[in-house]
Write an enzyme that holds these catalytic residues in place. Sequence first.
Site, short mmCIF file in Angstrom:
data_model
loop_
_atom_site.label_atom_id
_atom_site.label_comp_id
_atom_site.label_asym_id
_atom_site.label_seq_id
_atom_site.Cartn_x
_atom_site.Cartn_y
_atom_site.Cartn_z
N GLY A 254 0.65 -1.25 -0.11
CA GLY A 254 0.28 -0.13 -0.08
C GLY A 254 0.82 1.21 0.05
N GLY B 94 2.66 2.44 -2.79
CA GLY B 94 2.67 2.86 -4.02
C GLY B 94 3.69 2.43 -5.07
N SER C 159 16.48 -7.90 15.51
CA SER C 159 16.16 -6.49 15.84
C SER C 159 16.00 -6.31 17.27
CB SER C 159 15.19 -6.00 15.08
OG SER C 159 13.99 -6.45 15.39
N LYS D 188 9.82 1.48 12.26
CA LYS D 188 9.63 1.42 13.53
C LYS D 188 9.54 2.52 14.21
CE LYS D 188 13.09 -2.76 13.33
NZ LYS D 188 14.44 -3.16 13.73
#
Length: 805
Positions: free
Chosen positions: A392, A394, A712, A755
């Site tokens: 979403g 683009g 992470s 994040k």
Amino acid sequence: MFDKIGIKIELPDWMEDMEDMPPFPFESDEMDDDDDNIDAPDGEYPVLPLRNTVLFPSFIAPITVGRDKSRLAVQAAFAENKLIAVFGQVDADVDDPLATDMFAIGTLARVAKMFNMPDGNTTAVLQGRKRILMGKVTQKEPFLRADVMQIPDKLPKNEQKMEATISLIREKAKAIIELSPNIPNEAAGMIENIDSPYFLIHFTAANLNCESYEKQGILEIDDIQKRGEAVLKKLQIELKLAELREEIEQKTRTELDKQQREYHLSQQLKTLQDELGEGNEREGDDLETRAATKKWSKATQEQFAKELRKLRRMNTQQPDYGIQLNYLETLVDLPFGEMTDDNFDLAKAKKILDLDHFGLEKVKERILEHLAILKLKKDMKAPILCLVGPPGVGKTSLGQSIASALNRKYHRIALGGLHDEAEIRGHRRTYLGSMPGRIIQALKKSGCDNPVIVLDEIDKIGRDFRGDPQNALLEVLDPQQNSTFHDNFLDVDYDLSKVLFIATANSLEGIQEPLLDRMEVIRLSGYTIEEKLEIAKRHLMPHQLAEHGLKAAQLKIPPKVMADIIQRYTWEAGVREINRCIAALCRATAKKVALEETYKPTITYSEVTRVLGPEYYDAEVYTVETQPGIAVGLAWTRNGGDILYIETSLSKGKGNFKFTGNIGDVMNESATTALSFLQANAEKFGIDYELFEQKNIHIHIPEGATPKDGPSAGITMLTAIASALTNRQVKPYLAMTGEITLRGKVLPVGGIKEKILAAKRAGVREIILCKQNERHILDIQADYIAGLTFHYVTQMSEVLQLALV
């Protein structure tokens, strides 16, 4: 002609016992050639109107009488002197005709027989006598009566001319019978046996295949010679038509016989050609003409000529003929060397990119760089761009904007779920139904060699026993090799170097390393709330208003309400869910407009909750925890960033370690590394080493239904364990992301922007990052991260010093 002769010749069963009826056709003793001896004086007679039928003198015809007045007229005539005046109707649609609705000239007839039929109608057998002229109507009810006057026929002045006319009528009638398969052959003998000229003319006129008004015209001719000539003229026309039909049928039969003959000859010829190796040059002329204009290499020209010769030797009934023809048509349809003119107006290109997409500055800058180099060098091999980012944001629509900015053709190839290598390289022509691969098909549809082709969802390509499509893409996406791309169906090299390939992916994890090495990766981050507001204002709202037939004045969403929708009804990096929410509000408004209800165009948040339902998400996701052992981490998913609670608890035991939650191998290794680091540095951080032997440590990541993995969360898990072991609470409104080593170093991680945006959405105020991730923060617009404090560290000791209270 003679379309009703079967009825005239073979009388129905109910007429077989008729009495006082002369044979049919007949020459009664009561009638001579000029019919002057019939007792049919002028006077008053019942009138019978006929629709679409003309009764001629000396002719017998069964007439079905259905109308009440007509039935009464026939019955009255039969009861009186059996004579009735028969006239044709001018308009057959008139149900109750008057004298003015009928032709003035008719026929005085004798009612030879009358029958009541089972269906309620009456059938009368009428025998024509003399031509008559209608006079004064003497009775209108219950049926018509009128005075009639006989019209004498003018006898021919030239007997030889009359004989010649009768002879020609007989000849033409017999010729028509011979050419008409639906007329019995006995009819020709019947025509031959009619001696009376008077009867022959009327018998032939009655059976002409023409309209009733034309027959009426023949009846009204006084001169018997001219009447015969009129009948002869109609016969000549019918004969010409019959001859034409016969000629067409004969030609059709001849062509069919010719085709069958050619088929058998072609089978024999094929056998000879296979033996002699000789070709048939009659086929493929159109393909050869189209090929003459193609800009082919010598190898391609030779390949086409060879395959065309093969096509001409093949029979069209062979299964391989369709494949061969499809191959040659594909060759001539492909745009070898044909290209569209690129648009090198950089200012216009930048305007188009800015108009279609808000943000994405780095991506648009890279496209403009490509245009600039192409403008200067004129012969730059197109790079392969790979746009990577969450759904979403683009990626696919950006390909359309690039094509529009370059003034190139656009084509999209969906690769999600693709398993068959032949979809890329094409099928070999040894298989029935073979076709070229999707790349060649895209060029064929585009009609040029330099389109923009979007390879959508390249990270979702599968692999199974049918091959590995990603390996097939290696040649397509290598700028050094794709100038000689080989499609299995095409079997000739094709130059793909002028194509601008743009690949899209949500993650690089599903892309093989050799394929990834051939692409230039451009990462698209998720949008901030401010960016989403601008996108909704500039793009989503106008599009949805147009889709739902609304005007801008009929629906307005204030920025504050739009921000609440974004924060409370969506939790994504892109804008697809926002678009769905706007569409729902547009549908609700469109319903009110269509029903002409009174409403306020400006949407309030209460109206939003009524249409969209309860809030999906809490804007302030972060909750302050006072219990030690809980730390907040930042994670990256394919749908964008998210915050991650990591909980740690201690219990009596023997130093066992447990890690739960829907986690992967990487996070499990990070937790083990964090525990080993703390065990090795327990004294440094003020941790009683005996706790590792007397306590069981349990680490849990809530929301176990959501899979979590990636390098992470190392520093977050270490902080949570240290908080539990030291009984010190983690600083509130603090989140962190980074990986650790056994030496305690903090390593950089990816997905920083996503994040950070997730942390801001959740209400976090401070963030701990690796020092090497500082450059990623500088790329984010300052307005979007206002209110956040960043701490950059290199060692785990710095993290614990900042995090533990």
